[in-house]
Design an enzyme around this catalytic site. Structure first.
Site, PDB file in Angstrom:
ATOM      1  N   HIS A  26       0.881  -1.175   0.000  1.00 21.08           N
ATOM      2  CA  HIS A  26       0.000   0.000   0.000  1.00 21.08           C
ATOM      3  C   HIS A  26       0.915   1.220   0.000  1.00 21.08           C
ATOM      4  O   HIS A  26       1.979   1.201   0.631  1.00 21.08           O
ATOM      5  CB  HIS A  26      -0.833   0.115   1.277  1.00 21.08           C
ATOM      6  CG  HIS A  26      -1.748  -1.027   1.575  1.00 21.08           C
ATOM      7  ND1 HIS A  26      -1.335  -2.162   2.199  1.00 21.08           N
ATOM      8  CD2 HIS A  26      -3.078  -1.170   1.352  1.00 21.08           C
ATOM      9  CE1 HIS A  26      -2.377  -2.978   2.352  1.00 21.08           C
ATOM     10  NE2 HIS A  26      -3.444  -2.398   1.846  1.00 21.08           N
TER      11      HIS A  26
ATOM     12  N   GLU B  87     -10.757  -6.519  -4.593  1.00 25.59           N
ATOM     13  CA  GLU B  87     -10.622  -7.629  -3.635  1.00 25.59           C
ATOM     14  C   GLU B  87     -11.867  -7.688  -2.757  1.00 25.59           C
ATOM     15  O   GLU B  87     -12.071  -6.813  -1.915  1.00 25.59           O
ATOM     16  CB  GLU B  87      -9.361  -7.403  -2.790  1.00 25.59           C
ATOM     17  CG  GLU B  87      -9.101  -8.522  -1.807  1.00 25.59           C
ATOM     18  CD  GLU B  87      -7.775  -8.337  -1.045  1.00 25.59           C
ATOM     19  OE1 GLU B  87      -6.791  -7.847  -1.643  1.00 25.59           O
ATOM     20  OE2 GLU B  87      -7.748  -8.670   0.143  1.00 25.59           O
TER      21      GLU B  87
ATOM     22  N   GLU C  37      -9.102 -13.359  -1.914  1.00 29.35           N
ATOM     23  CA  GLU C  37      -8.410 -13.770  -0.682  1.00 29.35           C
ATOM     24  C   GLU C  37      -9.266 -14.821   0.024  1.00 29.35           C
ATOM     25  O   GLU C  37     -10.362 -14.513   0.502  1.00 29.35           O
ATOM     26  CB  GLU C  37      -8.185 -12.547   0.220  1.00 29.35           C
ATOM     27  CG  GLU C  37      -7.531 -12.938   1.523  1.00 29.35           C
ATOM     28  CD  GLU C  37      -7.065 -11.751   2.346  1.00 29.35           C
ATOM     29  OE1 GLU C  37      -6.538 -10.787   1.775  1.00 29.35           O
ATOM     30  OE2 GLU C  37      -7.246 -11.798   3.572  1.00 29.35           O
TER      31      GLU C  37
ATOM     32  N   HIS D 229     -11.107 -14.131   3.224  1.00 29.88           N
ATOM     33  CA  HIS D 229     -12.324 -13.317   3.058  1.00 29.88           C
ATOM     34  C   HIS D 229     -13.475 -14.203   2.586  1.00 29.88           C
ATOM     35  O   HIS D 229     -14.621 -14.020   3.003  1.00 29.88           O
ATOM     36  CB  HIS D 229     -12.094 -12.206   2.036  1.00 29.88           C
ATOM     37  CG  HIS D 229     -11.038 -11.219   2.437  1.00 29.88           C
ATOM     38  ND1 HIS D 229     -10.639 -10.184   1.620  1.00 29.88           N
ATOM     39  CD2 HIS D 229     -10.293 -11.104   3.565  1.00 29.88           C
ATOM     40  CE1 HIS D 229      -9.698  -9.478   2.218  1.00 29.88           C
ATOM     41  NE2 HIS D 229      -9.464 -10.026   3.410  1.00 29.88           N
TER      42      HIS D 229
ATOM     43  N   ASP E 217      -4.798 -13.544  -3.067  1.00 31.26           N
ATOM     44  CA  ASP E 217      -4.099 -13.246  -1.814  1.00 31.26           C
ATOM     45  C   ASP E 217      -4.075 -14.543  -1.012  1.00 31.26           C
ATOM     46  O   ASP E 217      -4.973 -14.810  -0.205  1.00 31.26           O
ATOM     47  CB  ASP E 217      -4.831 -12.146  -1.026  1.00 31.26           C
ATOM     48  CG  ASP E 217      -4.281 -10.769  -1.332  1.00 31.26           C
ATOM     49  OD1 ASP E 217      -3.424 -10.647  -2.228  1.00 31.26           O
ATOM     50  OD2 ASP E 217      -4.710  -9.796  -0.669  1.00 31.26           O
TER      51      ASP E 217
ATOM     52  N   ASP F 188     -10.494 -11.950  10.123  1.00 25.79           N
ATOM     53  CA  ASP F 188      -9.468 -12.120   9.114  1.00 25.79           C
ATOM     54  C   ASP F 188      -8.132 -12.362   9.831  1.00 25.79           C
ATOM     55  O   ASP F 188      -7.425 -11.418  10.160  1.00 25.79           O
ATOM     56  CB  ASP F 188      -9.427 -10.807   8.311  1.00 25.79           C
ATOM     57  CG  ASP F 188      -8.769 -10.940   6.956  1.00 25.79           C
ATOM     58  OD1 ASP F 188      -8.433 -12.067   6.561  1.00 25.79           O
ATOM     59  OD2 ASP F 188      -8.606  -9.902   6.302  1.00 25.79           O
TER      60      ASP F 188
ATOM     61  N   ASP G 208      -5.534 -13.885   8.632  1.00 22.70           N
ATOM     62  CA  ASP G 208      -4.412 -13.761   7.690  1.00 22.70           C
ATOM     63  C   ASP G 208      -3.258 -14.706   8.024  1.00 22.70           C
ATOM     64  O   ASP G 208      -2.105 -14.286   8.150  1.00 22.70           O
ATOM     65  CB  ASP G 208      -3.886 -12.310   7.675  1.00 22.70           C
ATOM     66  CG  ASP G 208      -4.835 -11.369   6.971  1.00 22.70           C
ATOM     67  OD1 ASP G 208      -5.537 -11.809   6.052  1.00 22.70           O
ATOM     68  OD2 ASP G 208      -4.863 -10.175   7.335  1.00 22.70           O
TER      69      ASP G 208
END
Ligand code: XLS
Ligand code: NI
Ligand code: NI
Length: 461
Positions: free
Chosen positions: A126, A257, A293, A296, A321, A332, A334
């Site tokens: 980002h 996304e 992702e 998600h 992702d 999430d 991750d």
């Protein structure tokens, strides 16, 4: 963090030791060299690939070409391990915790050493991961230019490329009510300005894609929200971005996304099918694909591979992702994807569509806050890369075996002739089908054989 935060997380580290990392030849990950492929390694040897062999050819392409791994900058170089209950745990020796440009540059150089030693060819970021916000937009843009300049040099030196860039339109308080769906036009304009700059940087760094994750594009309460107006604005935002992309000659693919919730309670880009419907509603489906992702997807209540399968079925799967959640939790997490069956499902889709290019498998994953060693950064990525290498090999064997595909094909054989062929070509009517049903009577019951398919899958895994 609250006032209980320790004044300095790195109390034992002096300024001089940070500055040592500014030297031209400074090494950030001492004692860790380029990760080798060592298939004979045992279970406790962790800094080696046991399955991922970049140059090994699988179905006419190398593993590297199929998998197109990428490291994300936000989790791996900006993650601190802080959570709502605890202070940072992931204290990196080069990071003084400040928002200075010098610190940002050290992190970036650490990042490129990491990508190189790991042997991945791509990274993602980002805008605000790599450069701090300044006092105003103009200063923020200057900061970003300065760091993008260094990123360009490091890309040049290492050969690592940018899979995608994205703009952080969700962290700053100005975006608390959304960016392109904010009820305040001023915020919409600010977000647009940020994306304009983000696209300039993406062009300069040769990004192969550009991602839009609708971080706060959604709502907490319908009482204060005009959903139709917000969605119309979001579509306008994309149109403006497409116009600017074409104007500056940026060739990267735009990707949305999906995510169903978090941070807002109702996110507009709920899941793959919702995004596809949005794109088609506003006539944007030729310009934008999806970055899926799986964490998600599972938050949306689907199975791990669901959105990858759905977007690929409509030729809308642009990139992945590659992470995972904890099925027993509702947020999430991750985590690094370590499940060979999940990876197999994903790679089956990727093989079937002939690859992900110009997309890839981006590790939008973070080590657990308890995994505090520098080597954990490597071990996590290595494990996920090995998992996907195995998934690729299993998927290739299933493909070559051909029996599973043949079973599925046979399941639909009634559509190849007679009344089925007429349905297939949409060349029939309710009257004709009624006549068929009246004359042919009750259809035979044909087993779906789910367990047989599951057994076939287990044979290959
Ligand atoms: C957050 C998203 C984010 C995007 C990039 O949940 O996964 O990290 O990938 O903005
Ligand atoms: Ni993501
Ligand atoms: Ni996410």
């Amino acid at each position: 963090m609250s006032s209980f935060a320790p004044t300095s997380d790195n109390a034992s580290t002096t300024r001089a030791s940070y500055e040592a990392f500014d030297a031209k030849n400074a090494e950030f990950f001492k004692g860790i060299s380029k990760i080798p492929f060592k298939p004979e390694a045992g279970p406790t040897e962790s800094l080696v690939f046991k399955h991922y062999n970049a140059s090994e050819v699988v179905m006419e392409k190398t593993m590297e070409e199929w998998l197109r791994f990428s490291v994300c900058f936000w989790h791996t170089f900006r993650g601190t391990g802080a959570d709502p209950f605890g202070f940072p745990t992931l204290v990196r020796p080069w990071d003084d915790g400040s928002n200075s440009l010098a610190n940002a540059k050290r992190r970036l150089r650490a990042g490129f050493e990491f990508f190189t030693k790991l042997g991945v060819k791509y990274w993602t970021f980002h805008d605000r991961d790599i450069a701090p916000e300044g006092r105003d937009l103009a200063e923020t843009n200057r900061n970003l230019d300065e760091l993008a300049e260094l990123a360009g040099q490091l890309q040049q030196e290492t050969g690592v490329k940018l899979l995608w860039a994205t703009c952080n339109l969700f962290a700053h308080p100005r975006y608390m009510n959304g960016a392109s769906t904010n009820p305040d036009a001023h915020v919409f304009a600010y977000a647009a300005a940020q994306v304009k700059k983000g696209l300039d940087v993406a062009l300069k760094l040769g990004a192969e894609n550009f991602v839009f994750w609708g971080g706060r594009e959604g709502f907490h309460s319908i009482l204060n929200t005009n959903v139709r107006s917000e969605l119309d604005h979001m579509a306008t935002f994309f149109r403006l971005a497409i116009a600017y992309k074409n104007k500056i000659g940026f060739k990267g693919v735009f990707l949305i996304e999906p995510k169903p919730k978090e941070p807002t309670k109702h996110q507009y880009d709920y899941d793959a099918m919702t995004v596809i419907a949005f794109l088609r509603t506003y006539g944007l489906e030729k310009e934008i694909k999806l970055n899926i992702e799986p964490n998600h997807t599972t938050l949306a209540g689907h199975s791990y591979e669901h959105d990858i399968v759905m977007s690929s079925a409509y030729n809308m799967l642009g990139s992945i992702d590659s992470n995972t959640g904890s099925p027993d939790l509702g947020w999430d997490t991750d985590q690094f994807p370590m499940d060979v069956k999940h990876a197999t499902f994903v790679m089956q889709v990727v093989l079937r569509q002939g690859g992900l290019q110009p997309g890839g498998l981006n590790f939008d994953c973070k080590v657990r806050r308890e995994s505090t060693d520098l080597r954990d950064m490597f071990i996590s990525h290595i494990g996920a890369m090995d998992t996907f290498a195995r998934g690729l090999k299993v998927a290739a064997n299933i493909f070559k075996g051909g029996d599973m595909a043949k079973h599925v094909e046979d399941r639909y054989k009634s559509f190849r002739s007679g009344i089925g062929a007429k349905i297939e070509s949409a060349d029939t009517s309710l009257e004709e089908l009624e006549a068929f049903a009246l004359s042919q009577g009750e259809p035979e019951r044909i087993s779906g054989q789910q367990e047989h398919y599951e057994n076939m899958l287990n044979y290959y895994v």
